[in-house]
Design a protein around this motif. Structure first.
Motif, PDB file in Angstrom:
ATOM      1  N   PRO A  39       0.813  -1.221   0.000  1.00 23.95           N
ATOM      2  CA  PRO A  39       0.000   0.000   0.000  1.00 23.95           C
ATOM      3  C   PRO A  39       0.845   1.268   0.000  1.00 23.95           C
ATOM      4  O   PRO A  39       1.982   1.268   0.474  1.00 23.95           O
ATOM      5  CB  PRO A  39      -0.800  -0.121   1.299  1.00 23.95           C
ATOM      6  N   VAL A  40       0.265   2.337  -0.515  1.00 25.23           N
ATOM      7  CA  VAL A  40       0.894   3.655  -0.468  1.00 25.23           C
ATOM      8  C   VAL A  40       0.685   4.227   0.935  1.00 25.23           C
ATOM      9  O   VAL A  40      -0.443   4.315   1.419  1.00 25.23           O
ATOM     10  CB  VAL A  40       0.290   4.604  -1.525  1.00 25.23           C
ATOM     11  N   LEU A  41       1.780   4.601   1.594  1.00 21.91           N
ATOM     12  CA  LEU A  41       1.709   5.098   2.965  1.00 21.91           C
ATOM     13  C   LEU A  41       1.734   6.619   3.039  1.00 21.91           C
ATOM     14  O   LEU A  41       1.274   7.205   4.018  1.00 21.91           O
ATOM     15  CB  LEU A  41       2.863   4.530   3.789  1.00 21.91           C
ATOM     16  N   ALA A  42       2.293   7.253   2.025  1.00 20.62           N
ATOM     17  CA  ALA A  42       2.375   8.714   2.017  1.00 20.62           C
ATOM     18  C   ALA A  42       2.649   9.193   0.602  1.00 20.62           C
ATOM     19  O   ALA A  42       3.097   8.420  -0.256  1.00 20.62           O
ATOM     20  CB  ALA A  42       3.465   9.196   2.969  1.00 20.62           C
ATOM     21  N   LYS A  43       2.356  10.462   0.363  1.00 19.40           N
ATOM     22  CA  LYS A  43       2.695  11.104  -0.900  1.00 19.40           C
ATOM     23  C   LYS A  43       3.397  12.416  -0.591  1.00 19.40           C
ATOM     24  O   LYS A  43       2.985  13.160   0.295  1.00 19.40           O
ATOM     25  CB  LYS A  43       1.442  11.362  -1.739  1.00 19.40           C
ATOM     26  N   VAL A  44       4.443  12.704  -1.341  1.00 22.35           N
ATOM     27  CA  VAL A  44       5.189  13.946  -1.182  1.00 22.35           C
ATOM     28  C   VAL A  44       5.220  14.639  -2.530  1.00 22.35           C
ATOM     29  O   VAL A  44       5.855  14.154  -3.468  1.00 22.35           O
ATOM     30  CB  VAL A  44       6.628  13.693  -0.681  1.00 22.35           C
ATOM     31  N   ASN A  45       4.512  15.728  -2.638  1.00 24.28           N
ATOM     32  CA  ASN A  45       4.387  16.427  -3.921  1.00 24.28           C
ATOM     33  C   ASN A  45       3.946  15.466  -5.030  1.00 24.28           C
ATOM     34  O   ASN A  45       4.434  15.536  -6.160  1.00 24.28           O
ATOM     35  CB  ASN A  45       5.714  17.095  -4.294  1.00 24.28           C
ATOM     36  N   GLY A  46       3.066  14.547  -4.657  1.00 26.38           N
ATOM     37  CA  GLY A  46       2.534  13.606  -5.626  1.00 26.38           C
ATOM     38  C   GLY A  46       3.329  12.323  -5.762  1.00 26.38           C
ATOM     39  O   GLY A  46       2.841  11.343  -6.332  1.00 26.38           O
ATOM     40  N   ALA A  47       4.553  12.286  -5.261  1.00 25.94           N
ATOM     41  CA  ALA A  47       5.389  11.076  -5.348  1.00 25.94           C
ATOM     42  C   ALA A  47       5.022  10.117  -4.225  1.00 25.94           C
ATOM     43  O   ALA A  47       4.957  10.505  -3.049  1.00 25.94           O
ATOM     44  CB  ALA A  47       6.860  11.445  -5.262  1.00 25.94           C
ATOM     45  N   GLU A  48       4.784   8.854  -4.565  1.00 28.60           N
ATOM     46  CA  GLU A  48       4.316   7.867  -3.603  1.00 28.60           C
ATOM     47  C   GLU A  48       5.459   7.255  -2.787  1.00 28.60           C
ATOM     48  O   GLU A  48       6.568   7.047  -3.299  1.00 28.60           O
ATOM     49  CB  GLU A  48       3.573   6.745  -4.328  1.00 28.60           C
ATOM     50  N   ILE A  49       5.154   6.974  -1.534  1.00 27.50           N
ATOM     51  CA  ILE A  49       6.029   6.184  -0.676  1.00 27.50           C
ATOM     52  C   ILE A  49       5.233   4.964  -0.253  1.00 27.50           C
ATOM     53  O   ILE A  49       4.193   5.090   0.396  1.00 27.50           O
ATOM     54  CB  ILE A  49       6.500   6.967   0.558  1.00 27.50           C
ATOM     55  N   LYS A  50       5.706   3.777  -0.634  1.00 25.62           N
ATOM     56  CA  LYS A  50       4.970   2.541  -0.384  1.00 25.62           C
ATOM     57  C   LYS A  50       5.569   1.759   0.783  1.00 25.62           C
ATOM     58  O   LYS A  50       6.667   2.067   1.261  1.00 25.62           O
ATOM     59  CB  LYS A  50       4.967   1.681  -1.648  1.00 25.62           C
ATOM     60  N   SER A  88      15.665  15.517  -1.676  1.00 23.36           N
ATOM     61  CA  SER A  88      16.140  15.127  -3.002  1.00 23.36           C
ATOM     62  C   SER A  88      15.506  15.988  -4.090  1.00 23.36           C
ATOM     63  O   SER A  88      16.146  16.318  -5.098  1.00 23.36           O
ATOM     64  CB  SER A  88      15.852  13.645  -3.269  1.00 23.36           C
ATOM     65  N   LYS A  89      14.243  16.388  -3.891  1.00 23.27           N
ATOM     66  CA  LYS A  89      13.597  17.294  -4.852  1.00 23.27           C
ATOM     67  C   LYS A  89      14.304  18.651  -4.844  1.00 23.27           C
ATOM     68  O   LYS A  89      14.547  19.254  -5.901  1.00 23.27           O
ATOM     69  CB  LYS A  89      12.127  17.465  -4.485  1.00 23.27           C
ATOM     70  N   ALA A  90      14.664  19.118  -3.643  1.00 19.59           N
ATOM     71  CA  ALA A  90      15.399  20.374  -3.555  1.00 19.59           C
ATOM     72  C   ALA A  90      16.750  20.262  -4.242  1.00 19.59           C
ATOM     73  O   ALA A  90      17.212  21.205  -4.904  1.00 19.59           O
ATOM     74  CB  ALA A  90      15.578  20.772  -2.085  1.00 19.59           C
ATOM     75  N   ALA A  91      17.391  19.109  -4.112  1.00 19.62           N
ATOM     76  CA  ALA A  91      18.684  18.885  -4.771  1.00 19.62           C
ATOM     77  C   ALA A  91      18.534  18.908  -6.297  1.00 19.62           C
ATOM     78  O   ALA A  91      19.391  19.436  -7.005  1.00 19.62           O
ATOM     79  CB  ALA A  91      19.278  17.556  -4.312  1.00 19.62           C
ATOM     80  N   GLU A  92      17.445  18.316  -6.786  1.00 14.63           N
ATOM     81  CA  GLU A  92      17.192  18.356  -8.226  1.00 14.63           C
ATOM     82  C   GLU A  92      16.995  19.793  -8.702  1.00 14.63           C
ATOM     83  O   GLU A  92      17.507  20.187  -9.758  1.00 14.63           O
ATOM     84  CB  GLU A  92      15.965  17.513  -8.562  1.00 14.63           C
TER      85      GLU A  92
END
Length: 300
Positions: A39-50, A88-92
């Motif tokens: 299951p997906v446990l969280a989303k960060v700016n739309g990116a899933e964490i399962k 990591s998004k900030a690094a990108e």
């Protein structure tokens, strides 16, 4: 967003990145997960964490999680992954990925993951029931019939102390109780009991006397590098190989590592290796296959 992981654990070196990627092997060989199982446990700016992401992170962060209860551990790992997504998004956005240092680290991590994946595959293919049984049977032949002894001992500093201990025993003192009182060996709490051992497992001076005594007999003082011993032999027997199931895990690890070492050795013979940091003769010698040169075996 807060988390109990310190910054030093959030931002890891290239070797840690490689280790993290290598942990994905356990998922790669486990087969696809159904959505209900992951299951997906969280989303960060739309990116899933399962859930599978949390599991993989727990394996990498293992030592730092050891003292946490399951609920706290899951919460901390999920928080860590959320922070990692954000940073990591900030690094990108800052174009970190375009830097040469990052590219080198990413290339290293990719090569490490490719190596681990292939070696894991080779190791898994080698651990057939027949191969493991063959290793077991060959080892069992070498073990079966070898004599082993179960003995107790009392270890003291000087010969005079050893003679005094022997005198007390001759007067009827209980060996185990005297060991608890007099012996400086860490096993003295068990009455000096050493369990069963073979000749090679003890220093020569000790083994020579222990294997010459009959059960129930007590030795004269014996000197070794550790001090002076009084030895009592409790039992002698011919050693038996453990049941296959008892050593199955060790055999599987041995067969896996052997297959991986042989595979790397084969690839080395086919590769053109040039060592530019050494004279030609030394470089040629170093280019030969060697277990000691092999990379750490991949996780299965």
């Amino acid at each position: 967003m807060t988390t109990s992981f310190p910054a030093t654990q959030r931002f890891r070196s290239a070797s840690a990145l490689a280790g993290s990627l290598a942990l994905a092997l356990s998922l790669a060989f486990a087969g696809p997960l159904r959505a209900a199982d992951d299951p997906v446990l969280a989303k960060v700016n739309g990116a899933e964490i399962k859930k599978s992401d949390v599991t993989m992170a727990e394996e990498e962060l293992g030592p730092s999680l050891a003292q946490m209860d399951p609920a706290t551990k899951d919460e901390n790992v999920l928080s860590f992954l959320i922070d990692m997504k954000i940073v990591s998004k900030a690094a990108e956005d800052k174009k970190i990925a375009d830097g040469e240092e990052f590219k080198k680290r990413l290339a290293f991590a990719r090569n490490r993951l490719l190596m681990d994946s292939l070696l894991a595959s080779e190791g898994k293919a080698a651990t057939t029931p027949d191969a493991m049984k063959k290793v077991y049977e060959e080892a069992a032949k070498q073990i079966t019939g070898e004599q082993e002894v179960r003995a107790r001992h009392i270890l003291v500093e000087t010969e005079d102390e050893a003679k005094a201990v022997k005198a007390e025993l001759e007067k009827g003192a209980d060996f185990a109780e005297l060991a608890k009182k007099k012996s400086k060996d860490p096993g003295s709490a068990d009455g000096g009991d050493l369990g069963f051992f073979t000749k090679e497992q003890m220093v020569p001076e000790f083994s020579a006397v222990a294997f010459s005594l009959e059960p129930g007999k007590i030795s004269d003082p014996v000197k070794s590098q550790f001090g002076w011993h009084i030895i009592k032999v409790e039992e002698k027997r011919n050693r038996k190989a453990p049941d296959f199931e008892q050593v199955k895990a060790q055999i599987e690890q041995y067969v896996t590592r052997k297959a991986q070492a042989e595979y790397v050795a084969k690839l080395r013979t086919e590769a053109k290796v040039e060592r530019l940091d050494q004279p030609a003769a030394d470089a040629s010698k170093d280019a030969k296959p060697s277990d000691s040169k092999m990379a750490p075996p991949a996780k299965k």
